[in-house]
Design an enzyme around this catalytic site. Structure first.
Site, PDB file in Angstrom:
ATOM      1  N   TYR A  25       0.838  -1.201   0.000  1.00  0.00           N
ATOM      2  CA  TYR A  25       0.000   0.000   0.000  1.00  0.00           C
ATOM      3  C   TYR A  25       0.876   1.256   0.000  1.00  0.00           C
ATOM      4  CZ  TYR A  25      -3.048   3.730   1.648  1.00  0.00           C
ATOM      5  OH  TYR A  25      -3.718   4.923   1.770  1.00  0.00           O
ATOM      6  N   SER A 107      -3.478  12.278   8.351  1.00  0.00           N
ATOM      7  CA  SER A 107      -4.426  12.031   7.266  1.00  0.00           C
ATOM      8  C   SER A 107      -5.843  11.799   7.790  1.00  0.00           C
ATOM      9  CB  SER A 107      -3.978  10.798   6.475  1.00  0.00           C
ATOM     10  OG  SER A 107      -4.974  10.375   5.568  1.00  0.00           O
ATOM     11  N   TYR A 130      -9.975  15.435   3.419  1.00  0.00           N
ATOM     12  CA  TYR A 130     -10.632  15.093   2.163  1.00  0.00           C
ATOM     13  C   TYR A 130     -12.042  15.663   2.206  1.00  0.00           C
ATOM     14  CZ  TYR A 130      -7.058  11.621   0.957  1.00  0.00           C
ATOM     15  OH  TYR A 130      -5.886  10.993   0.637  1.00  0.00           O
ATOM     16  N   THR A 156      -6.753  18.335   0.486  1.00  0.00           N
ATOM     17  CA  THR A 156      -6.354  17.573  -0.697  1.00  0.00           C
ATOM     18  C   THR A 156      -7.356  17.789  -1.822  1.00  0.00           C
ATOM     19  OG1 THR A 156      -5.175  15.885   0.579  1.00  0.00           O
ATOM     20  CG2 THR A 156      -5.939  15.254  -1.606  1.00  0.00           C
ATOM     21  N   LYS A 252      -3.310  20.994  -1.372  1.00  0.00           N
ATOM     22  CA  LYS A 252      -2.427  19.907  -1.810  1.00  0.00           C
ATOM     23  C   LYS A 252      -2.944  19.258  -3.093  1.00  0.00           C
ATOM     24  CE  LYS A 252      -0.497  15.514  -0.098  1.00  0.00           C
ATOM     25  NZ  LYS A 252      -1.021  14.584  -1.119  1.00  0.00           N
ATOM     26  N   HIS A 276       0.109  13.172  -5.737  1.00  0.00           N
ATOM     27  CA  HIS A 276      -0.380  12.154  -4.803  1.00  0.00           C
ATOM     28  C   HIS A 276       0.550  10.941  -4.786  1.00  0.00           C
ATOM     29  CE1 HIS A 276      -4.192  11.749  -2.430  1.00  0.00           C
ATOM     30  NE2 HIS A 276      -3.695  10.534  -2.237  1.00  0.00           N
TER      31      HIS A 276
END
Length: 378
Positions: A25, A107, A130, A156, A252, A276
């Site tokens: 990942y 995150s 997000y 983001t 971002k 990303h």
């Protein structure tokens, strides 16, 4: 520890200690992974000018990012599933960053929650957001970050739709992992990782479970996340998020000059030139190749940062020479975390600091803030 000299050494150790699903990942890109590879490879095309017989004493890597003093212009990037590289991973990485004097960015898709990280740190950290379809949940996330006294919001922009990473599909990525025979064998040969996970309650997305409507357990999480990324995200969303947040805002995911010019009009404090990590649009430019044009276009109006492909202190300096005022490392600190926990994150930062310091001296500079295009062979 004495044998670990490079980020690649940490990567090799992490590969042996972290279950394949979670190592892959971190160490993968979209589709053919051409942009993921270019992010690293394009740094090698940039060459320094070596200077001699200059005073190299009293060197300093200190700088600022969005007005915050940093030990070096490097922040830990927001990375999903960090707590699956090592138990309580986000909490350990945040502590390591705080002690080192660089920003840590949590995150939205973290394993440890905003509140978890706030409980083990003394200084404010940054939070990455997000924008999802459930706007009540987004507002709640912003308010939770404010309550935790986060000092910057990193919004983001490049995940309106999820790029496909073949390794994740083939591995059947979930957090926590499904108890299939393959996964059980893979985890069983990594007892250190298993022991850590057995000793923590943090094994799924704790910013989401128990906070989003209809998501009370892991079973309901998967369907929720696949439906939540918002393809209608627009510049209007930046405006209301900026107003709701009311603090330092970083955008971002900028990779094009036209988007950078739009971003500069929003009143945000900084942009991050980023693809990303090569995990979205395969075939897009590497971040380092896009940086100079963007910095030249908007660097006098908005602070320009950069992420993607940084694997050494020299890479950081190359980004600074091309106009970045700050950089972010994702995979390097994840490799350190997977390899050695908190100590590994510190080791990754130490490696980058040493490489920056020596390179700075051999380029004939004493202050990292003095690095510019004149230090590159064009």
């Amino acid at each position: 520890m004495s044998d670990i000299l490079t980020i690649a050494d940490l990567k090799d150790l992490a590969r042996r200690r972290v279950p394949k699903m979670f190592f892959d990942y971190a160490d993968s890109g979209a589709w053919t992974e051409s942009t993921y590879r270019a992010n690293e490879e394009d740094f090698q095309k940039i060459k320094f000018r070596q200077r001699v017989l200059v005073d190299m004493s009293n060197r300093s890597l200190e700088s600022t990012m969005i007005g915050q003093k940093v030990a070096m212009p490097v922040a830990l990037a927001p990375t999903g599933l960090t707590g699956m590289q090592h138990a309580d991973g986000e909490m350990l990485a945040a502590q390591a960053a705080e002690e080192f004097g660089v920003p840590f960015t949590l995150s939205t898709m973290s394993i440890c929650s905003i509140e978890d990280v706030a409980s083990v740190t003394k200084k404010p950290f940054w939070f990455q957001l997000y924008v999802l379809r459930d706007k009540d949940f987004v507002v709640n996330l912003i308010d939770r970050a404010k309550a935790a006294k986060c000092s910057a919001l990193v919004l983001t922009l490049d995940l309106q739709i999820l790029g496909q990473r073949h390794k994740d599909v083939r591995n059947g990525l979930t957090a926590p992992p499904r108890m299939t025979l393959t996964n059980i064998i893979d985890m069983a040969i990594r007892p250190r990782w298993c022991l850590g996970m057995a000793g923590t309650k943090r094994r799924t997305f704790r910013n989401i479970v128990g906070h989003a409507k209809g998501v009370g357990d892991v079973a309901s999480l998967s369907s929720w996340t696949t439906e939540q990324f918002d393809p209608q995200l627009s510049w209007k969303d930046v405006a209301w998020i900026k107003e709701r947040w009311g603090g330092k805002l970083i955008l971002k995911g900028i990779l094009d000059k036209e988007d950078a010019l739009m971003a500069a009009k929003t009143g945000a404090d900084a942009i991050i030139v980023s693809n990303h990590g090569g995990r979205q649009l395969d075939g897009a430019s590497s971040s380092i190749m896009a940086l100079e044009e963007i910095a030249d276009a908007v660097g006098d109006r908005i602070e320009v940062h950069m992420d993607g492909g940084i694997r050494s202190g020299q890479d950081v300096l190359k980004a600074l020479c091309l106009g970045a005022k700050g950089t972010y490392i994702g995979r390097p600190f994840l490799y350190g975390l997977g390899a050695l926990g908190k100590e590994g994150v510190t080791k990754a930062l130490e490696i980058i600091r040493k490489e920056m310091d020596i390179t700075l001296a051999l380029c004939g500079k004493r202050l990292v803030t003095d690095m510019g295009k004149d230090q590159l062979r064009r």
